[in-house]
Motif scaffolding. Structure first.
Motif, PDB file in Angstrom:
ATOM      1  N   GLY A 137      47.373  67.575  56.889  1.00 18.01           N
ATOM      2  CA  GLY A 137      47.294  67.732  58.340  1.00 18.01           C
ATOM      3  C   GLY A 137      45.921  68.299  58.660  1.00 18.01           C
ATOM      4  O   GLY A 137      45.248  68.869  57.774  1.00 18.01           O
ATOM      5  N   SER A 138      45.486  68.158  59.929  1.00 16.20           N
ATOM      6  CA  SER A 138      44.168  68.727  60.248  1.00 16.20           C
ATOM      7  C   SER A 138      44.240  70.248  60.288  1.00 16.20           C
ATOM      8  O   SER A 138      43.229  70.936  60.131  1.00 16.20           O
ATOM      9  N   ASN A 139      45.435  70.797  60.444  1.00 15.12           N
ATOM     10  CA  ASN A 139      45.640  72.250  60.371  1.00 15.12           C
ATOM     11  C   ASN A 139      45.057  72.807  59.060  1.00 15.12           C
ATOM     12  O   ASN A 139      44.386  73.843  59.035  1.00 15.12           O
ATOM     13  N   LEU A 148      34.738  70.756  66.065  1.00 15.33           N
ATOM     14  CA  LEU A 148      35.176  69.978  67.223  1.00 15.33           C
ATOM     15  C   LEU A 148      36.483  69.293  66.835  1.00 15.33           C
ATOM     16  O   LEU A 148      36.493  68.344  66.043  1.00 15.33           O
ATOM     17  N   ASP A 149      37.579  69.812  67.358  1.00 13.85           N
ATOM     18  CA  ASP A 149      38.916  69.367  66.971  1.00 13.85           C
ATOM     19  C   ASP A 149      39.340  68.224  67.896  1.00 13.85           C
ATOM     20  O   ASP A 149      39.618  68.425  69.073  1.00 13.85           O
ATOM     21  N   GLU A 150      39.355  67.016  67.328  1.00 12.91           N
ATOM     22  CA  GLU A 150      39.680  65.826  68.124  1.00 12.91           C
ATOM     23  C   GLU A 150      41.050  65.254  67.733  1.00 12.91           C
ATOM     24  O   GLU A 150      41.203  64.050  67.557  1.00 12.91           O
ATOM     25  N   ALA A 151      42.042  66.142  67.647  1.00 14.46           N
ATOM     26  CA  ALA A 151      43.390  65.707  67.235  1.00 14.46           C
ATOM     27  C   ALA A 151      43.961  64.637  68.178  1.00 14.46           C
ATOM     28  O   ALA A 151      44.744  63.784  67.755  1.00 14.46           O
ATOM     29  N   TYR A 152      43.551  64.673  69.451  1.00 18.89           N
ATOM     30  CA  TYR A 152      44.124  63.741  70.440  1.00 18.89           C
ATOM     31  C   TYR A 152      43.139  62.645  70.819  1.00 18.89           C
ATOM     32  O   TYR A 152      43.343  61.956  71.821  1.00 18.89           O
ATOM     33  N   HIS A 153      42.071  62.492  70.034  1.00 15.09           N
ATOM     34  CA  HIS A 153      40.982  61.596  70.434  1.00 15.09           C
ATOM     35  C   HIS A 153      41.462  60.174  70.785  1.00 15.09           C
ATOM     36  O   HIS A 153      41.069  59.602  71.799  1.00 15.09           O
ATOM     37  N   ARG A 179      40.070  65.304  62.771  1.00 14.81           N
ATOM     38  CA  ARG A 179      41.000  64.304  63.323  1.00 14.81           C
ATOM     39  C   ARG A 179      42.317  64.389  62.547  1.00 14.81           C
ATOM     40  O   ARG A 179      42.368  64.979  61.467  1.00 14.81           O
ATOM     41  N   THR A 180      43.342  63.714  63.063  1.00 15.29           N
ATOM     42  CA  THR A 180      44.653  63.794  62.403  1.00 15.29           C
ATOM     43  C   THR A 180      45.415  62.472  62.461  1.00 15.29           C
ATOM     44  O   THR A 180      45.174  61.650  63.351  1.00 15.29           O
ATOM     45  N   PHE A 181      46.325  62.296  61.515  1.00 15.85           N
ATOM     46  CA  PHE A 181      47.260  61.165  61.549  1.00 15.85           C
ATOM     47  C   PHE A 181      48.585  61.572  62.190  1.00 15.85           C
ATOM     48  O   PHE A 181      49.525  60.790  62.226  1.00 15.85           O
ATOM     49  N   SER A 182      48.664  62.824  62.676  1.00 18.53           N
ATOM     50  CA  SER A 182      49.947  63.335  63.198  1.00 18.53           C
ATOM     51  C   SER A 182      50.262  62.866  64.604  1.00 18.53           C
ATOM     52  O   SER A 182      51.412  62.913  65.019  1.00 18.53           O
ATOM     53  N   LYS A 183      49.250  62.500  65.367  1.00 24.24           N
ATOM     54  CA  LYS A 183      49.463  62.244  66.793  1.00 24.24           C
ATOM     55  C   LYS A 183      49.570  60.741  67.037  1.00 24.24           C
ATOM     56  O   LYS A 183      50.637  60.175  66.883  1.00 24.24           O
TER      57      LYS A 183
HETATM   58  C1  LIG Z   1      44.423  70.597  69.059  1.00 29.73           C
HETATM   59  C2  LIG Z   1      45.188  70.443  67.791  1.00 29.73           C
HETATM   60  N1  LIG Z   1      44.532  70.488  66.631  1.00 29.73           N
HETATM   61  C3  LIG Z   1      45.145  70.358  65.459  1.00 29.73           C
HETATM   62  C4  LIG Z   1      46.519  70.180  65.393  1.00 29.73           C
HETATM   63  C5  LIG Z   1      47.150  70.153  64.043  1.00 29.73           C
HETATM   64  O1  LIG Z   1      47.810  69.000  63.785  1.00 29.73           O
HETATM   65  P1  LIG Z   1      48.064  68.488  62.310  1.00 29.73           P
HETATM   66  O2  LIG Z   1      47.980  69.651  61.373  1.00 29.73           O
HETATM   67  O3  LIG Z   1      49.417  67.897  62.357  1.00 29.73           O
HETATM   68  O4  LIG Z   1      46.976  67.492  62.041  1.00 29.73           O
HETATM   69  C6  LIG Z   1      47.268  70.120  66.564  1.00 29.73           C
HETATM   70  C7  LIG Z   1      48.735  69.974  66.536  1.00 29.73           C
HETATM   71  O5  LIG Z   1      49.444  70.137  67.453  1.00 29.73           O
HETATM   72  C8  LIG Z   1      46.579  70.258  67.800  1.00 29.73           C
HETATM   73  O6  LIG Z   1      47.234  70.241  68.952  1.00 29.73           O
END
Ligand SMILES: Cc1ncc(COP(=O)(O)O)c(C=O)c1O
Length: 375
Positions: free
Chosen positions: A95-97, A200-205, A230-234
């Motif tokens: 996860g990007s976390n 620069l956290d682009e989780a929702y890009h 970036r993430t594959f979670s969203k």
């Molecule tokens: C802004 C942002 N960054 C990062 C994350 C972490 O997501 P993940 O660890 O699933 O990639 C989230 C999850 O809600 C988020 O809202």
């Protein structure tokens, strides 16, 4: 209750409050003895993974007896090609976390500071505090701003001092849904000293494409101190698998790789993420569904007299103009799980993830009933 080991813990951990996740539907159903609840609380994709990722996941079972490729070569190569960067610029995370925490572990000590905005994603304060570094929190824009409660670039710059090593910035931001446009972000990146690492956290890009939200990767070559996550979670629908990544200068990636757990991304996650990246059709269906959901939730909630600013992500922030706790309880009793934001100090707000069309109608009907019953 006094924790008998507290005095033994690292100083930053002693006062740390854990992250509050969205309530799992199974837990709500157990507590209330109800069925068919819906969860629009953690910004997941209501469609889940696409067909290519599902097929890759099924096939991955054959490989789970072995450790994953610790370098994640195949997925990193695809990401490098997708973003036009070198293989040595990609760091994978659980996860990007995971990547956000790696960044904090790599750059923070009790002697330095990290900067983020008020109402920024709740993981930043936790990641910073766990290292015993000091947090310098920049005030957000006011509620009547064009980007209500959003990041204020001038305040972020003012929060940077000689001890600042890291700056976290989500674009778009969770839980506000607000964003900085290309001009604002460009000016901010130019003004930040080069010895401050900008995350620069682009989780929702992916949801924000076409909405005047810039793609931060365009600035990687110009700013060696920039890391884009970036993430594959969203939008890719793989929240339960845990796969995310960072793009950065190779020297920065080299440091992250020193602290990274050797097998931090599982065999199924590596394979499904690589397949998801190629599933353009599913991504487009996801984005289209989200656009409809954002418009419907905004219109429906506004019609109930609630304030819902524009969002560039897959959720809306809803200002109820009254304490949100009672409304949240009334929604829960109707089997609708959304996210209260007391942990952000937002006592009058709820964050609602876009769902399927049917789920969006259900949350709107539940909200109407909650308000009609005086919640
Ligand atoms: C802004 C942002 N960054 C990062 C994350 C972490 O997501 P993940 O660890 O699933 O990639 C989230 C999850 O809600 C988020 O809202």
């Amino acid at each position: 209750m006094v924790n008998r080991f507290e005095s033994l813990a690292a100083p930053g951990i002693r006062k740390l409050a854990p992250y509050v996740p969205g309530k799992p539907p199974e837990q709500l159903e157990r507590e209330l003895g109800i069925k068919d609840s819906i969860k629009l609380a953690s910004n997941e994709n209501p469609l889940g993974p696409g067909p290519r990722a599902r097929a890759a996941l099924a096939a991955s079972l054959a490989g789970v007896g072995m450790y994953p490729d610790g370098s994640g070569h195949v997925l990193r190569a695809r990401l490098a090609a997708r973003h036009g960067v070198g293989l040595d610029q990609v760091t994978l995370g659980n996860g990007s976390n995971d990547v956000l925490v790696l960044l904090a572990e790599t750059f923070l000590t009790p002697e330095v500071d990290a900067v983020y905005s008020q109402y920024a994603f709740a993981v930043y304060p936790i990641a910073v505090q766990a290292t015993s570094a000091r947090a310098s929190v920049a005030p957000a824009h006011p509620a009547d701003h064009r980007m209500p409660l959003g990041h204020d670039p001038a305040a972020l710059l003012a929060a940077i001092g000689p001890r600042t090593r890291l700056l976290f910035l989500a674009n778009p931001n969770n839980p506000t849904g607000t964003w900085l446009d290309a001009g604002e972000l460009d000016a901010l990146l130019r003004a930040i000293p080069p010895e401050v690492v900008v995350v620069l956290d682009e989780a929702y890009h992916e949801y924000s494409v076409g909405m005047s939200v810039p793609d931060g990767t365009q600035w990687l070559a110009r700013h060696p101190n920039l890391v884009v996550t970036r993430t594959f979670s969203k939008a890719y629908g793989l929240a339960g698998l845990r796969a995310g990544y960072a793009l950065s200068h190779p020297d920065l990636a080299d440091l992250l790789n020193r602290v990274r757990q050797p097998f931090n991304v599982s065999v199924p996650a590596l394979l499904a993420a690589a397949a998801a990246l190629e599933d353009r059709e599913h991504l487009e269906a996801t984005i289209a569904l989200n656009r409809q959901g954002l418009a419907r939730l905004r219109e429906g909630l506004s019609a109930l007299g609630l304030k819902v600013p524009l969002s560039a992500a897959n959720f809306v922030l809803c200002d109820l103009g009254r304490a949100a706790a009672a409304v949240n309880d009334a929604l829960l009793r109707q089997g609708v799980i959304v996210r209260p934001l007391a942990n952000y100090g937002l006592m009058n707000h709820l964050r609602i993830t876009t769902g399927t069309a049917a789920q969006n109608e259900r949350v709107l009907a539940a909200m109407a009933a909650a308000l009609a019953n005086g919640a």
